[in-house]
Design an enzyme around this catalytic site. Structure first.
Site, PDB file in Angstrom:
ATOM      1  N   ALA A  77       4.679  -8.154   8.979  1.00  0.00           N
ATOM      2  CA  ALA A  77       3.964  -7.044   9.613  1.00  0.00           C
ATOM      3  C   ALA A  77       2.558  -6.968   9.071  1.00  0.00           C
ATOM      4  O   ALA A  77       2.282  -7.407   7.953  1.00  0.00           O
ATOM      5  CB  ALA A  77       4.668  -5.724   9.330  1.00  0.00           C
ATOM      6  N   THR A 119       8.623   2.292   7.122  1.00  0.00           N
ATOM      7  CA  THR A 119       7.620   2.886   6.227  1.00  0.00           C
ATOM      8  C   THR A 119       7.622   4.404   6.284  1.00  0.00           C
ATOM      9  O   THR A 119       7.960   4.995   7.327  1.00  0.00           O
ATOM     10  CB  THR A 119       6.216   2.387   6.620  1.00  0.00           C
ATOM     11  OG1 THR A 119       5.226   3.152   5.909  1.00  0.00           O
ATOM     12  CG2 THR A 119       5.937   2.594   8.106  1.00  0.00           C
ATOM     13  N   TYR A 143      -0.396   2.043  12.380  1.00  0.00           N
ATOM     14  CA  TYR A 143       0.617   1.351  11.567  1.00  0.00           C
ATOM     15  C   TYR A 143       1.952   2.112  11.638  1.00  0.00           C
ATOM     16  O   TYR A 143       2.998   1.546  11.984  1.00  0.00           O
ATOM     17  CB  TYR A 143       0.125   1.235  10.121  1.00  0.00           C
ATOM     18  CG  TYR A 143       1.197   0.766   9.165  1.00  0.00           C
ATOM     19  CD1 TYR A 143       1.865  -0.436   9.398  1.00  0.00           C
ATOM     20  CD2 TYR A 143       1.536   1.512   8.038  1.00  0.00           C
ATOM     21  CE1 TYR A 143       2.864  -0.868   8.526  1.00  0.00           C
ATOM     22  CE2 TYR A 143       2.525   1.085   7.168  1.00  0.00           C
ATOM     23  CZ  TYR A 143       3.187  -0.105   7.421  1.00  0.00           C
ATOM     24  OH  TYR A 143       4.177  -0.520   6.572  1.00  0.00           O
ATOM     25  N   PHE A 171       8.472   4.012   0.691  1.00  0.00           N
ATOM     26  CA  PHE A 171       7.346   4.853   0.347  1.00  0.00           C
ATOM     27  C   PHE A 171       6.325   3.884  -0.277  1.00  0.00           C
ATOM     28  O   PHE A 171       5.958   2.930   0.402  1.00  0.00           O
ATOM     29  CB  PHE A 171       7.822   6.073  -0.450  1.00  0.00           C
ATOM     30  CG  PHE A 171       8.379   7.111   0.526  1.00  0.00           C
ATOM     31  CD1 PHE A 171       9.442   6.771   1.379  1.00  0.00           C
ATOM     32  CD2 PHE A 171       7.794   8.347   0.684  1.00  0.00           C
ATOM     33  CE1 PHE A 171       9.908   7.667   2.350  1.00  0.00           C
ATOM     34  CE2 PHE A 171       8.255   9.253   1.643  1.00  0.00           C
ATOM     35  CZ  PHE A 171       9.311   8.906   2.473  1.00  0.00           C
ATOM     36  N   ASN A 172       5.858   3.988  -1.508  1.00  0.00           N
ATOM     37  CA  ASN A 172       4.823   3.032  -1.923  1.00  0.00           C
ATOM     38  C   ASN A 172       5.403   1.928  -2.801  1.00  0.00           C
ATOM     39  O   ASN A 172       5.745   2.176  -3.959  1.00  0.00           O
ATOM     40  CB  ASN A 172       3.683   3.768  -2.617  1.00  0.00           C
ATOM     41  CG  ASN A 172       2.828   4.493  -1.600  1.00  0.00           C
ATOM     42  OD1 ASN A 172       3.305   5.387  -0.911  1.00  0.00           O
ATOM     43  ND2 ASN A 172       1.576   4.079  -1.472  1.00  0.00           N
ATOM     44  N   HIS A 191      -4.588  -1.821  -1.895  1.00  0.00           N
ATOM     45  CA  HIS A 191      -3.626  -0.890  -2.483  1.00  0.00           C
ATOM     46  C   HIS A 191      -4.099  -0.354  -3.823  1.00  0.00           C
ATOM     47  O   HIS A 191      -4.822  -1.018  -4.560  1.00  0.00           O
ATOM     48  CB  HIS A 191      -2.253  -1.561  -2.596  1.00  0.00           C
ATOM     49  CG  HIS A 191      -1.643  -1.802  -1.259  1.00  0.00           C
ATOM     50  ND1 HIS A 191      -1.542  -3.054  -0.712  1.00  0.00           N
ATOM     51  CD2 HIS A 191      -1.157  -0.942  -0.336  1.00  0.00           C
ATOM     52  CE1 HIS A 191      -0.991  -2.944   0.493  1.00  0.00           C
ATOM     53  NE2 HIS A 191      -0.755  -1.674   0.747  1.00  0.00           N
ATOM     54  N   ARG A 223       1.596  10.082  -3.897  1.00  0.00           N
ATOM     55  CA  ARG A 223       2.506   9.083  -3.346  1.00  0.00           C
ATOM     56  C   ARG A 223       3.690   8.882  -4.274  1.00  0.00           C
ATOM     57  O   ARG A 223       3.612   9.154  -5.479  1.00  0.00           O
ATOM     58  CB  ARG A 223       1.780   7.725  -3.178  1.00  0.00           C
ATOM     59  CG  ARG A 223       0.646   7.728  -2.165  1.00  0.00           C
ATOM     60  CD  ARG A 223       1.167   7.834  -0.742  1.00  0.00           C
ATOM     61  NE  ARG A 223       0.106   7.784   0.255  1.00  0.00           N
ATOM     62  CZ  ARG A 223      -0.579   8.845   0.685  1.00  0.00           C
ATOM     63  NH1 ARG A 223      -0.315  10.043   0.200  1.00  0.00           N
ATOM     64  NH2 ARG A 223      -1.501   8.722   1.611  1.00  0.00           N
TER      65      ARG A 223
HETATM   66  N1  UDP Z   1      -6.405   4.650  -2.769  1.00  0.00           N
HETATM   67  C1  UDP Z   1      -7.592   4.864  -3.457  1.00  0.00           C
HETATM   68  N2  UDP Z   1      -8.334   3.773  -3.823  1.00  0.00           N
HETATM   69  C2  UDP Z   1      -7.953   2.486  -3.540  1.00  0.00           C
HETATM   70  C3  UDP Z   1      -6.745   2.292  -2.840  1.00  0.00           C
HETATM   71  C4  UDP Z   1      -6.003   3.405  -2.462  1.00  0.00           C
HETATM   72  O1  UDP Z   1      -7.966   6.003  -3.741  1.00  0.00           O
HETATM   73  O2  UDP Z   1      -8.672   1.542  -3.893  1.00  0.00           O
HETATM   74  C5  UDP Z   1      -5.584   5.815  -2.402  1.00  0.00           C
HETATM   75  C6  UDP Z   1      -5.303   5.909  -0.914  1.00  0.00           C
HETATM   76  O3  UDP Z   1      -6.328   6.610  -0.241  1.00  0.00           O
HETATM   77  C7  UDP Z   1      -3.952   6.628  -0.903  1.00  0.00           C
HETATM   78  C8  UDP Z   1      -3.279   6.161  -2.192  1.00  0.00           C
HETATM   79  O4  UDP Z   1      -4.316   5.650  -3.019  1.00  0.00           O
HETATM   80  O5  UDP Z   1      -4.186   8.005  -1.003  1.00  0.00           O
HETATM   81  C9  UDP Z   1      -2.268   5.053  -1.945  1.00  0.00           C
HETATM   82  O6  UDP Z   1      -2.888   4.072  -1.121  1.00  0.00           O
HETATM   83  P1  UDP Z   1      -2.276   2.622  -0.917  1.00  0.00           P
HETATM   84  O7  UDP Z   1      -3.231   1.852  -0.054  1.00  0.00           O
HETATM   85  O8  UDP Z   1      -1.920   2.017  -2.242  1.00  0.00           O
HETATM   86  O9  UDP Z   1      -0.896   2.874  -0.160  1.00  0.00           O
HETATM   87  P2  UDP Z   1      -0.570   3.657   1.229  1.00  0.00           P
HETATM   88  O10 UDP Z   1      -0.118   5.023   0.808  1.00  0.00           O
HETATM   89  O11 UDP Z   1      -1.772   3.634   2.101  1.00  0.00           O
HETATM   90  O12 UDP Z   1       0.555   2.858   1.808  1.00  0.00           O
END
Ligand code: UDP
Length: 334
Positions: A77, A119, A143, A171-172, A191, A223
């Site tokens: 994906a 997700t 997504y 979740f994450n 991420h 998260r």
């Molecule tokens: N995030 C951030 N800086 C980064 C990457 C992510 O502040 O360089 C924040 C993002 O906005 C979200 C959280 O971290 O609030 C988790 O983001 P990630 O992309 O890891 O996972 P998602 O929840 O989007 O699947």
């Protein structure tokens, strides 16, 4: 008949490679199907690799034709929230049309069980601090919408073709298994945890914290981080579940505890013993404020018991991987 031979679609990627390790360790035969668009050939270490794309039905027919699979696990994906907002068609094509092709191939070749990567993004902006499976599903980005559509398709496929399925809503996903040479290796990396660790190593551009005006305890997004090895365990349990349950099912997978972006940075600072500088930045499109799982259903019906329940060991496993990555770890863009 026991489920022994697994087609692992997307097995060259981050979660897929941890799945391949888990399956091999538990005595399954693994065949990886991947187009290597984001995966790594060198991460395919526990089974044959078929280089094929889900958008190519003829290649799928060939993959299924010569082999007998008891079940399919589907990790292929596109999965970046921000990118899905700017390139929605790519998300619907890959995630929805690709899965339709896979289901067609399964139906034609009489493979009746599927574990699907879903997700937390199917829930959109939740109205509860802890999200269970019954929570309203109103995705706020393409997504999440593409995954929710696919869950609906799986339900129809169960009814029409008798294909059993389990959708696992991560979740994450976080962490790594550095002792087995696998971890999170995206380029570009979007991420949070990998970017935080890269900042600890003094690599790459400055870390940005997206948004500090969310309705959360410190204004940054919250998260629920769950280790990839625990996710893999849930997929293994889902295979057994489909032996006793027909139809299409969905489970939420998380640790049930949320951490803000700033708390993740603080924890990584302690784990690594290094400073982690960051810049405050505007919100990122498509991000809900808080996503925390209620995973009681997975514990009760699948028998899922996550082993990595604390944030620090999860980040530590990722830190050990990032500090000493294997030779194939993609170089940072100049
Ligand atoms: N995030 C951030 N800086 C980064 C990457 C992510 O502040 O360089 C924040 C993002 O906005 C979200 C959280 O971290 O609030 C988790 O983001 P990630 O992309 O890891 O996972 P998602 O929840 O989007 O699947």
């Amino acid at each position: 008949m026991p489920t022994r031979s697994i087609l692992l679609c997307g097995g060259a990627g981050y979660i897929g490679s941890h799945m391949a390790h888990w399956l091999a360790e538990h005595g399954y035969r693994v065949t990886v199907l991947d187009n290597l668009s984001t995966g790594h050939r060198d991460a395919v270490r526990w089974g044959e690799l078929i280089l094929a794309d889900l958008l190519d039905p003829a290649a799928l027919d060939q993959a299924f034709g010569g082999r007998r699979f008891d079940a399919v696990m589907h990790f292929c994906a596109r999965s970046l929230v921000g990118e899905s907002v700017s390139q929605p068609n790519a998300y619907y094509a890959n995630n929805v049309a690709g899965t339709l092709n896979l289901l067609d191939a399964m139906h034609r070749h009489q493979v009746g069980k599927l574990v699907f990567s879903s997700t937390a993004a199917v829930f959109g902006n939740p109205c509860s601090d802890c999200i269970d499976e019954e929570h309203d599903k109103q995705p706020i980005n393409p997504y999440g919408a593409s995954k929710l559509m696919t869950e609906r398709i799986l339900s129809d496929a169960a009814h029409a073709y008798g294909i059993r399925s389990v959708a696992l809503r991560y979740f994450n996903a976080a962490g790594a298994l550095p002792e087995h040479g696998i971890g999170e290796a995206h380029r570009p990396e979007t991420h949070l945890i990998p970017n935080v660790l890269r900042a600890a190593l003094g690599q790459g551009p400055a870390l940005k914290v997206f948004g500090d005006d969310y309705p959360t305890r410190d204004g940054t997004c919250i998260r629920d981080y769950v280790h990839v090895q625990d996710l893999a365990q849930a997929h293994g349990l889902a295979l057994h579940y489909m032996d006793r349950a027909d139809g299409a099912h969905a489970f939420n997978l998380g640790n049930g505890q949320g951490f803000s972006v700033r708390e993740v940075i603080d924890c990584a600072r302690q784990v690594s013993g290094r400073p982690i500088p960051y810049d405050q930045a505007p919100r990122r499109a498509g991000d809900p404020a808080t996503l925390v799982a209620a995973s009681g259903k997975a514990r009760e019906l699948l028998g899922w018991q996550p082993r990595w329940t604390e944030l620090a060991p999860i980040i530590d496993s990722a830190w050990r991987w990032h500090r000493a990555p294997p030779h194939w770890f993609p170089a940072l863009p100049a």
